[in-house]
Design a protein around this motif. Structure first.
Motif, PDB file in Angstrom:
ATOM      1  N   ALA A   1       0.743  -1.137   0.005  1.00  0.00           N
ATOM      2  CA  ALA A   1      -0.161   0.066   0.107  1.00  0.00           C
ATOM      3  C   ALA A   1       0.938   1.176   0.155  1.00  0.00           C
ATOM      4  N   GLU A   2       0.649   2.120  -0.973  1.00  0.00           N
ATOM      5  CA  GLU A   2       0.999   3.678  -0.884  1.00  0.00           C
ATOM      6  C   GLU A   2       0.910   4.439   0.256  1.00  0.00           C
ATOM      7  N   PRO A   3       1.619   5.270   1.136  1.00  0.00           N
ATOM      8  CA  PRO A   3       1.347   5.661   2.249  1.00  0.00           C
ATOM      9  C   PRO A   3       0.459   6.917   1.447  1.00  0.00           C
ATOM     10  N   PRO A   4      -0.425   6.958   2.560  1.00  0.00           N
ATOM     11  CA  PRO A   4      -1.579   8.232   1.999  1.00  0.00           C
ATOM     12  C   PRO A   4      -0.716   9.417   1.964  1.00  0.00           C
ATOM     13  N   ASP A   5      -1.285  10.232   0.896  1.00  0.00           N
ATOM     14  CA  ASP A   5      -0.756  11.639   0.765  1.00  0.00           C
ATOM     15  C   ASP A   5      -1.815  12.608   1.250  1.00  0.00           C
ATOM     16  N   LEU A   6      -1.620  12.954   2.588  1.00  0.00           N
ATOM     17  CA  LEU A   6      -2.758  13.714   3.159  1.00  0.00           C
ATOM     18  C   LEU A   6      -2.660  15.035   2.736  1.00  0.00           C
ATOM     19  N   TRP A   7      -1.357  15.457   2.283  1.00  0.00           N
ATOM     20  CA  TRP A   7      -1.498  16.893   1.860  1.00  0.00           C
ATOM     21  C   TRP A   7      -2.467  16.955   0.448  1.00  0.00           C
ATOM     22  N   ARG A   8      -1.953  15.941  -0.418  1.00  0.00           N
ATOM     23  CA  ARG A   8      -2.556  16.164  -1.764  1.00  0.00           C
ATOM     24  C   ARG A   8      -4.187  15.763  -1.484  1.00  0.00           C
ATOM     25  N   ASP A   9      -4.591  15.029  -0.656  1.00  0.00           N
ATOM     26  CA  ASP A   9      -5.980  14.714  -0.271  1.00  0.00           C
ATOM     27  C   ASP A   9      -6.786  16.115   0.357  1.00  0.00           C
ATOM     28  N   LEU A  10      -6.042  16.587   1.022  1.00  0.00           N
ATOM     29  CA  LEU A  10      -6.603  17.933   1.591  1.00  0.00           C
ATOM     30  C   LEU A  10      -6.792  18.981   0.518  1.00  0.00           C
ATOM     31  N   ASN A  11      -5.619  19.283  -0.154  1.00  0.00           N
ATOM     32  CA  ASN A  11      -5.795  20.067  -1.236  1.00  0.00           C
ATOM     33  C   ASN A  11      -6.954  19.925  -2.159  1.00  0.00           C
ATOM     34  N   ARG A  12      -6.857  18.767  -2.596  1.00  0.00           N
ATOM     35  CA  ARG A  12      -8.099  18.212  -3.546  1.00  0.00           C
ATOM     36  C   ARG A  12      -9.335  18.636  -2.844  1.00  0.00           C
ATOM     37  N   ASP A  13      -9.613  18.420  -1.713  1.00  0.00           N
ATOM     38  CA  ASP A  13     -11.017  18.263  -0.919  1.00  0.00           C
ATOM     39  C   ASP A  13     -11.223  19.978  -0.973  1.00  0.00           C
ATOM     40  N   VAL A  14     -10.270  20.745  -0.662  1.00  0.00           N
ATOM     41  CA  VAL A  14     -10.577  21.977  -0.592  1.00  0.00           C
ATOM     42  C   VAL A  14     -10.549  22.849  -1.876  1.00  0.00           C
ATOM     43  N   ALA A  15      -9.917  22.269  -2.776  1.00  0.00           N
ATOM     44  CA  ALA A  15      -9.980  22.949  -4.133  1.00  0.00           C
ATOM     45  C   ALA A  15     -11.388  22.580  -4.693  1.00  0.00           C
ATOM     46  N   GLY A  16     -11.853  21.713  -4.328  1.00  0.00           N
ATOM     47  CA  GLY A  16     -13.442  21.260  -4.856  1.00  0.00           C
ATOM     48  C   GLY A  16     -14.668  21.533  -4.105  1.00  0.00           C
ATOM     49  N   CYS A  17     -14.061  22.288  -2.956  1.00  0.00           N
ATOM     50  CA  CYS A  17     -15.260  22.396  -1.841  1.00  0.00           C
ATOM     51  C   CYS A  17     -16.510  23.124  -2.350  1.00  0.00           C
ATOM     52  N   GLU A  18     -17.559  22.639  -2.110  1.00  0.00           N
ATOM     53  CA  GLU A  18     -18.948  23.376  -2.266  1.00  0.00           C
ATOM     54  C   GLU A  18     -19.716  23.457  -0.954  1.00  0.00           C
ATOM     55  N   ARG A  19     -19.028  23.304  -0.141  1.00  0.00           N
ATOM     56  CA  ARG A  19     -19.840  23.355   1.315  1.00  0.00           C
ATOM     57  C   ARG A  19     -20.814  24.470   1.664  1.00  0.00           C
ATOM     58  N   CYS A  20     -20.262  25.600   1.100  1.00  0.00           N
ATOM     59  CA  CYS A  20     -21.037  27.060   1.505  1.00  0.00           C
ATOM     60  C   CYS A  20     -21.166  27.877   0.236  1.00  0.00           C
ATOM     61  N   MET A  21     -22.067  28.618   0.370  1.00  0.00           N
ATOM     62  CA  MET A  21     -22.076  29.529  -0.771  1.00  0.00           C
ATOM     63  C   MET A  21     -20.867  30.440  -1.208  1.00  0.00           C
ATOM     64  N   LEU A  22     -19.819  30.530  -0.484  1.00  0.00           N
ATOM     65  CA  LEU A  22     -18.860  31.412  -1.003  1.00  0.00           C
ATOM     66  C   LEU A  22     -18.186  30.517  -2.168  1.00  0.00           C
ATOM     67  N   SER A  23     -18.419  29.333  -2.183  1.00  0.00           N
ATOM     68  CA  SER A  23     -18.000  28.587  -3.734  1.00  0.00           C
ATOM     69  C   SER A  23     -18.489  29.053  -4.803  1.00  0.00           C
ATOM     70  N   LYS A  24     -19.557  29.784  -4.574  1.00  0.00           N
ATOM     71  CA  LYS A  24     -20.393  30.279  -5.947  1.00  0.00           C
ATOM     72  C   LYS A  24     -19.696  31.578  -6.330  1.00  0.00           C
ATOM     73  N   THR A  25     -19.046  32.406  -5.251  1.00  0.00           N
ATOM     74  CA  THR A  25     -18.868  33.706  -5.727  1.00  0.00           C
ATOM     75  C   THR A  25     -17.120  33.995  -5.713  1.00  0.00           C
ATOM     76  N   ARG A  26     -16.361  32.989  -5.424  1.00  0.00           N
ATOM     77  CA  ARG A  26     -14.795  32.972  -5.344  1.00  0.00           C
ATOM     78  C   ARG A  26     -14.443  32.753  -6.631  1.00  0.00           C
ATOM     79  N   LYS A  27     -13.130  33.315  -6.932  1.00  0.00           N
ATOM     80  CA  LYS A  27     -12.511  33.175  -8.395  1.00  0.00           C
ATOM     81  C   LYS A  27     -11.481  32.158  -7.962  1.00  0.00           C
ATOM     82  N   ASN A  28     -10.882  32.129  -6.856  1.00  0.00           N
ATOM     83  CA  ASN A  28      -9.827  31.056  -6.523  1.00  0.00           C
ATOM     84  C   ASN A  28     -10.161  30.604  -4.883  1.00  0.00           C
ATOM     85  N   VAL A  29      -9.961  29.364  -4.713  1.00  0.00           N
ATOM     86  CA  VAL A  29      -9.600  28.900  -3.241  1.00  0.00           C
ATOM     87  C   VAL A  29      -8.153  29.371  -2.567  1.00  0.00           C
ATOM     88  N   VAL A  30      -8.259  30.004  -1.655  1.00  0.00           N
ATOM     89  CA  VAL A  30      -6.848  30.121  -0.886  1.00  0.00           C
ATOM     90  C   VAL A  30      -6.704  29.181   0.206  1.00  0.00           C
TER      91      VAL A  30
END
Ligand code: URA
Length: 249
Positions: free
Chosen positions: A53-82
């Motif tokens: 098993a590859e060790p999990p890449d927790l930073w990559r997973d977190l980055n991916r989760d944040v980049a695709g986040c649509e948990r709140c309405m700010l995702s509709k108005t943002r230009k970029n995730v910071v």
């Protein structure tokens, strides 16, 4: 048959001791060679053996989760995730409130006027931005730079928690009331929280005023510099540049 506890002669004792020493030496060498051959930085090609098993890449997973986040309405108005920026092995992390217009535009934290002041503070500590990690409570810009809503903080905070647990810094500097109150789970005003360390998940946390507040109230730089000097002392940084004027924008 003679057992190990009852050797027949001094010569036999010597021989058995030598054999035990040899065997221990061999095991230590084996362990050492195993240790140095594990290179965590590169996944190694597998040669037909069982799947490892590859060790999990927790930073990559977190980055991916944040980049695709649509948990709140700010995702509709943002230009970029910071997401955050800096050294993932930093001993010191600065946490702000939320991205503003410049940060939203560039996808990087603290790159506007308040960011320039934060950069000056970091330099006055004898550090560069690349030495520390900088992030926010919210990963997306609230429209018109309004205050973060409690629901937005509730939905976004788990990302920050994951970030901080991955970095595991020695000190967190919570800049401004939203960062300090969110992390410390308190309603105490920042003016009463600042000036001493608190504990967040076992990490020392220094609340201080937000750089944007310093732009509006330059006299408060003196107190921020006092807080910053406590941080410097905590992480063993010299205070050779301890001049309030050096944190001026
Ligand atoms: N203010 C913040 O709190 N964060 C930023 O990234 C920029 C300004």
């Amino acid at each position: 048959m003679t057992d190990i506890l009852s050797p027949s002669s001094p010569e036999e004792i010597r021989r058995r001791l030598l054999s035990v020493v040899k065997s221990v030496k061999g095991q230590v060498q084996n362990a050492e060679s195993l240790y140095v051959s594990v290179d965590v930085s590169k996944p190694r090609p597998r040669r037909g053996g069982p799947a490892v098993a590859e060790p999990p890449d927790l930073w990559r997973d977190l980055n991916r989760d944040v980049a695709g986040c649509e948990r709140c309405m700010l995702s509709k108005t943002r230009k970029n995730v910071v997401f955050g920026d800096g050294n993932r092995f930093a001993r010191l992390v600065f946490v702000g409130e939320a991205p503003g217009a410049d940060e939203d535009e560039q996808g990087l934290p603290f790159v506007g006027r308040a960011g320039q002041l934060l950069t000056n503070i970091i330099r006055a500590m004898g550090l560069e931005r690349k030495d520390v990690y900088i992030c926010n409570i919210l990963k997306c810009r609230p429209p018109g730079n309004r205050n973060p809503l409690p629901e937005e903080i509730r939905l976004c905070e788990p990302y920050l928690k994951r970030q901080l647990s991955l970095i595991s810094p020695e000190v967190i500097c919570a800049m401004g009331s939203f960062a300090a109150k969110t992390l410390l789970k308190t309603e105490t005003p920042i003016s009463a929280l600042r000036g001493r360390f608190h504990i967040y998940e076992g990490i020392k946390l220094m609340p201080t005023y937000h750089p944007a507040y310093l732009l509006r109230n330059p006299p408060a730089k003196k107190q921020v510099w006092e807080d910053v000097q406590l941080i410097m002392k905590e992480i063993g940084l010299g205070a050779e540049s301890s001049q309030v004027k050096e944190v001026s924008p």
